[in-house]
Design an enzyme around this catalytic site. Structure first.
Site, PDB file in Angstrom:
ATOM      1  N   SER A 130       0.459  -1.656   0.282  1.00 27.82           N
ATOM      2  CA  SER A 130       0.190  -0.020   0.506  1.00 27.82           C
ATOM      3  C   SER A 130       0.767   1.177  -0.111  1.00 27.82           C
ATOM      4  O   SER A 130       1.752   1.289   0.727  1.00 27.82           O
ATOM      5  CB  SER A 130      -0.570  -0.372   0.927  1.00 27.82           C
ATOM      6  OG  SER A 130      -1.530  -0.924   1.541  1.00 27.82           O
TER       7      SER A 130
ATOM      8  N   ALA B 259      -0.830  -8.538   1.063  1.00 29.57           N
ATOM      9  CA  ALA B 259      -2.055  -8.672   0.164  1.00 29.57           C
ATOM     10  C   ALA B 259      -2.362  -7.640  -0.176  1.00 29.57           C
ATOM     11  O   ALA B 259      -3.555  -7.065  -0.533  1.00 29.57           O
ATOM     12  CB  ALA B 259      -2.833  -8.797   1.676  1.00 29.57           C
ATOM     13  N   CYS B 260      -2.355  -6.205  -0.403  1.00 30.74           N
ATOM     14  CA  CYS B 260      -2.639  -4.796  -0.463  1.00 30.74           C
ATOM     15  C   CYS B 260      -1.659  -3.734  -1.057  1.00 30.74           C
ATOM     16  O   CYS B 260      -0.276  -3.517  -0.789  1.00 30.74           O
ATOM     17  CB  CYS B 260      -3.155  -3.969   0.351  1.00 30.74           C
ATOM     18  SG  CYS B 260      -3.556  -2.730   0.142  1.00 30.74           S
ATOM     19  N   PRO B 261      -1.281  -3.581  -2.401  1.00 28.83           N
ATOM     20  CA  PRO B 261      -2.400  -3.425  -3.483  1.00 28.83           C
ATOM     21  C   PRO B 261      -2.689  -5.087  -3.923  1.00 28.83           C
ATOM     22  O   PRO B 261      -3.970  -5.305  -4.406  1.00 28.83           O
ATOM     23  CB  PRO B 261      -2.057  -2.845  -4.344  1.00 28.83           C
ATOM     24  CG  PRO B 261      -0.583  -2.594  -4.749  1.00 28.83           C
ATOM     25  CD  PRO B 261      -0.374  -2.830  -3.147  1.00 28.83           C
ATOM     26  N   GLY B 262      -1.911  -5.549  -3.613  1.00 33.41           N
ATOM     27  CA  GLY B 262      -1.584  -7.589  -4.037  1.00 33.41           C
ATOM     28  C   GLY B 262      -1.189  -7.658  -5.671  1.00 33.41           C
ATOM     29  O   GLY B 262      -1.050  -6.777  -6.526  1.00 33.41           O
TER      30      GLY B 262
END
Lengths: 378, 81
Positions: free
Chosen positions: A292, B18-21
C-alpha cells in the site's frame, strides 16, 4: 565529526525518520530535512474535505513545529541527487552533502496522463481537487455517479471503496438517492483487493443499491460525451465522475536516475535500502514495493530505516528488518468502519464493521499531529 | 517438460503482499509497459490462480505461463495491445 543524514521530504515517513534518528543519535549525527513546501499535509483528510465533513484548515501544519529542535529544516526543492559525490543539489543553487540519504519524497499526481481526466473528472487526491469535488457535490442534483481508478499504483487502496460508500450515504441524506445511480468501477474482479474485506463490503454495497462493475481500469474520459472508457474495452456514462488519478514518483528522483520507469525507487523489501546504493534508503510512497502507498506504510517503515542508519553510523550490525506491516481503517459509511492489519506473512482478517472502528479512525485522525510524527505510536 | 519463458521486462515480487496485491501490481506494470513486453509476478496468494488469468483474458493480453514454485506461483503475461 558527526555523520550527516539528509532526508528528502517532510511527510509522514521523512518527519518520523528525522525525529527518530535525532533522538537516537544525538550529537553523533546531524539530521537535515529538505522539503519544498515546509508544510506537512495530512492527506487522509482530503476525503473528509471532499464530503464536506472536515475543514481544510486542520490538514496542514508548519513542518518546523513537528520536528525536534536539533533537526535542521531546509525549505527548498531539491534539484538532483548525486549518489557518487553523495550530495543533494538544491534548485536555487548550493549543495548539501550526506553520508546517508533517506528518500521520503512521496508520490505526485499526474492527471494529464489520462486523456480527458482533467476536464471530465473529479478526485480527492489533492486539497484543490477535494475542494472542487466538495463544490460539485454541493451543487449535484442527482444522476449517475461513477467512482473509479485511473492509474496503478495509487495512494490508499481502500479509498475508492470508502468514498463510494460515503458518497452514497451523502446522497441519501440530501434526499437525492432515488434520483441517483452510484457505481464503483473496480480495477479488480471484486470491490477491493483484499478478499476478506471485499466479502464484508460487497453485501453492504448490494444492500445500498450500489452497482459494482469489475475489471474496469480507466483508460480515458470523454468530457463532452460524459463517458469513461476502460483498458478492458468498456464504456460507461456519467453525470459525476470521481476517478483516482495516476501517480508517479518525485521528479527529482527521475532527474537523478535513481528510479524505475514509474518513478519509484528500487527498494529492498526487508532493509528498505536502494537496491543499487547502500547509503540510500527509501520509504513510504517513494518505493517500488508492491504494498500500500499510505501513511501507515511509511509510519511502520520509518523505525526500520532509522534503526538501520543508526547501526551503520555506530558501526553495529543492522538487525531490524521491515516485515511488511501495514494497518489501515476502512470506512463503510453509516458511522461504521473496519480495520485491515497485515504483514508479509499474515494476510488481513478484517473485523465486522462497527462504530468502535469508526471512532478509532476519528480519534487517530484527531491525535495524528501529536503522536505519529514524534514516534509516540509504535 | 520445461516451459520456455520469454525475456522478462519486469518482475514483481508480490509474495505476502495483500494490498494492493499481485493482480493490481501486474495491471500497473502492464499499463506502464510497451506492447510485446513480458511481465512476471510472483504470488503466494491462492486467489491469484483465478484472478490473474481472468483479468488477462478480459483485457485480451496473453497468459504465457503459470509456473508452480515452492510456496508460490509465477505468472508470466505478455502485453498484447
Amino acid at each position: 565529526m558527526p555523520a550527516r543524514v539528509v532526508v528528502l521530504g517532510g511527510g509522514v515517513g521523512g518527519t518520523l525518520v528525522a525525529n527518530l534518528l535525532s533522538k537516537r543519535l544525538g550529537r553523533d549525527a546531524t539530521v537535515t530535512v529538505v522539503d519544498g513546501s515546509g508544510m506537512h499535509v495530512y492527506q487522509p483528510g482530503f476525503l473528509y474535505v471532499a464530503l464536506g465533513q472536515a475543514d481544510a484548515l486542520w490538514l496542514a501544519r508548519d513542518e518546523r513545529t513537528l520536528l525536534r529542535k536539533d533537526v535542521e529544516l531546509v525549505v527548498e526543492n531539491a534539484a538532483r541527487v548525486d549518489p557518487t559525490a553523495q550530495v543533494v543539489q538544491l534548485v536555487r543553487g548550493g549543495t548539501i552533502p550526506y553520508d546517508h540519504l533517506v528518500l521520503a519524497t512521496g508520490s505526485r499526481i499526474v492527471r494529464e496522463q489520462i486523456p480527458g481526466l482533467v476536464a471530465g473528472a473529479h478526485d480527492f487526491y489533492s486539497l484543490d481537487g477535494a475542494l472542487r469535488l466538495r463544490e460539485a457535490l454541493r451543487t449535484f442534483r442527482g444522476g449517475r455517479v461513477v467512482i473509479g481508478v485511473a492509474g496503478i499504483p495509487y495512494k490508499c487502496p481502500p479509498a475508492p471503496v470508502e468514498f463510494t460508500l460515503m458518497v452514497e450515504e451523502l446522497l441519501r441524506h440530501k434526499g437525492l438517492r432515488s434520483r441517483s445511480q452510484v457505481t464503483l468501477l473496480s480495477p479488480l474482479n471484486r470491490a477491493f483487493t483484499v478478499e476478506p474485506a471485499s466479502k464484508l463490503v460487497q453485501p453492504i454495497m448490494e444492500k445500498r443499491g450500489i452497482e459494482l462493475q469489475t475489471f474496469f481500469n480507466v483508460e480515458s474520459v470523454d468530457p463532452d460525451k460524459h463517458t469513461v472508457s476502460s483498458l478492458e474495452g468498456e464504456t460507461v456514462e456519467y453525470d459525476l465522475a470521481i476517478l483516482v488519478p495516476p501517480h508517479r514518483g518525485a521528479k527529482v528522483l527521475e532527474d537523478s536516475g535513481l528510479v524505475d520507469d514509474g518513478g519509484w525507487v528500487p527498494t529492498d523489501r526487508a532493509t528498505l535500502q536502494h537496491t543499487a546504493h547502500e547509503r540510500i534508503f527509501a520509504l513510504g510512497d517513494a518505493t517500488d514495493l508492491p504494498i500500500s502507498k499510505s501513511g501507515s506504510t511509511a509510519h511502520f517503515e520509518a523505525p526500520i530505516v532509522a534503526s538501520r542508519i543508526a547501526s551503520l553510523i555506530k558501526g553495529t550490525a543492522p538487525r531490524e528488518a521491515y516485515t511488511g506491516r501495514v494497518m489501515c481503517f476502512l470506512e463503510t459509511g453509516n458511522g461504521r468502519a473496519t480495520a485491515l492489519r497485515f504483514d508479509y506473512a499474515h494476510p488481513p482478517t478484517p473485523p465486522t464493521p462497527s462504530r468502535m472502528w469508526h471512532w478509532a479512525k476519528w480519534a487517530f485522525n484527531r491525535a495524528y499531529w501529536i503522536t505519529v510524527p514524534q514516534g509516540r505510536i509504535a | 517438460m520445461t516451459t520456455e519463458l520469454p525475456a522478462i521486462t519486469k518482475s514483481i515480487d508480490a509474495r505476502g503482499m495483500a494490498c494492493p496485491g499481485p493482480l493490481m501490481s501486474l495491471i500497473g506494470a502492464i499499463r506502464a509497459g510497451a506492447v510485446g513486453e513480458a511481465f512476471e509476478v510472483l504470488s503466494s496468494d491462492a486467489g491469484s490462480r483465478t484472478d490473474i488469468p481472468a483479468w488477462v483474458a478480459k483485457a485480451k493480453h496473453e497468459m504465457v505461463a503459470v509456473v508452480d514454485e515452492q510456496g508460490y506461483a509465477r505468472f508470466v503475461v505478455r502485453k498484447a495491445h
